[in-house]
Design a protein around this motif. Sequence first.
Motif: not given
Length: 512
Positions: A235-242, A257-270
């Motif tokens: 969520l931090l990565g997603l919001v930072y990117g936005l 960078a923010g959006l990619l980190v956010g997407a990767a972390a959420l994929a790890v979460l899944a």
Amino acid sequence: MPAVTTPPPGGGSLPAVAGTTAAVEEPVRLTGRLRLVLAVLLVTQFMLAVDFSILNVALPEIGDGLGFALSDLQWVATAFALCAAGFTLFFGRVGDLIGRKRIFVAGTALLGLASLAGGLATGPGTLLAARVAQGLATAAATPAGLSLLTTSFPEGPLRRRALGASGALMSAGFTTGAILGGVLTDLLSWRWAFFVNVPVALAVAAVAPAVIRESRPAARPALDLPGALSATLGLLGLVYGLTQAGAYGWTDARTLAGLLVGAAALAVLALVERRAAEPLVPPRVLARRTVAWGNLLGLLAFATETSLVYLLTLYLQKTLGFSPLEAGTAFGVLGLGTVAGGLLAPRAIGRTSTAAVLVGGGLLQAVCTGALLLLGTGTGPSMALLLPATFFGGVGNMLVIVGFMVTVTSGLPDGEQGLATGLASMAQQVGITLGTPVMSAVVASAGGGAATAAAVLHGVTRAVAVNTALVVLGVLLAAVFLRGSGGGPGSGAASGSAPGPDLRDRRSGARG
């Protein structure tokens, strides 16, 4: 043997639970103590909503007063948004573990202290630290407050009324914040945009322990630390990117960078949640269509209406030449519309269904937003269109927001209300963060970077068209994926729902 039930006082029907048994009778009016609970929670929701928008008008004055570089000024908003959205899901689950009342009181007290520190700040570092603390306080108090509300009131008319009032005051708070920020900055100082929170927050923190009862599951689940870390980082990565997209564009390295980190972390979460014994976000909860599609619909509802305020602020100031205070005052009509929608929504859901209100409210919002495509450069004709369109659009948007809250919190036991309201709060705050950068990028691309009245009008018109399309998308989601969701006459708790902790008070209130 099936449970034997009697009709509730004054007639009506009982909510069905688990198909073969009937739930305990539902009250027809609030007890005195529950009125106090509702008042405390609503005041807090209003204050938190005001805090989202009160500094927007004051940002230039803050920059001049504390020596912010122009490129760094966006961090006043970004520091708050990162923490408010990034930690919401985490704190919602922590409330399930240690008690929602504790989290609510601690978050509200922290908001008061952080606001005091922000108002007394003498440099950029102190102010940004205060904004971080305000964001963390909001991330803690918002889902905890909603959980306390949903567990204090059973599914059915009382909960719908409570959620309607909460939604109305929350949306009115966004509008009030914009107006109040302009008034305080013009008449006093930008510091009062912080100070105004202090007495309210500390009063709530003092009163809440005596009024609100603790709420948490009977069996406390263990904290899923890998899930909490990956969800928060995502969520931090997603919001930072936005937020960086709004400041520097969608192709900037910080945005990507923010959006990619956010997407990767959420994929790890899944992946983590599939293996966790007690996951932060149980896949079976996300598999519920009311949770998955309901939260997506809620994200769109918040993104479209809050970004529309941004678009119309540009239009009023850059095309019609309004002052910031005049522009903020014009949104008072929108605030009245959201209050009216919040009062109307519970009755509409009770007489029809949640799905019907989601579709009907979305259609009303889409028609009113689409009407703004006809705005021009003449003040008189434009305001004659803008004021009724924003009023009725606010009614429609609030119908959707209340319907969204009823949808995503229904049919879940009290032990999962922290998760449900954490997801709903996350959808709300990500929607608020997402809408403005997207619309800002549309305006910039359509206007060609020019700041003339005609260029701004062209960019705003293009963005209003995109906004309308997103509202229509929400209508389609509700019609296809949420049709048949409950809330109509005679409906109530879904399977697995448990009565709230104040059942004895509610029974006595029904008899009295």
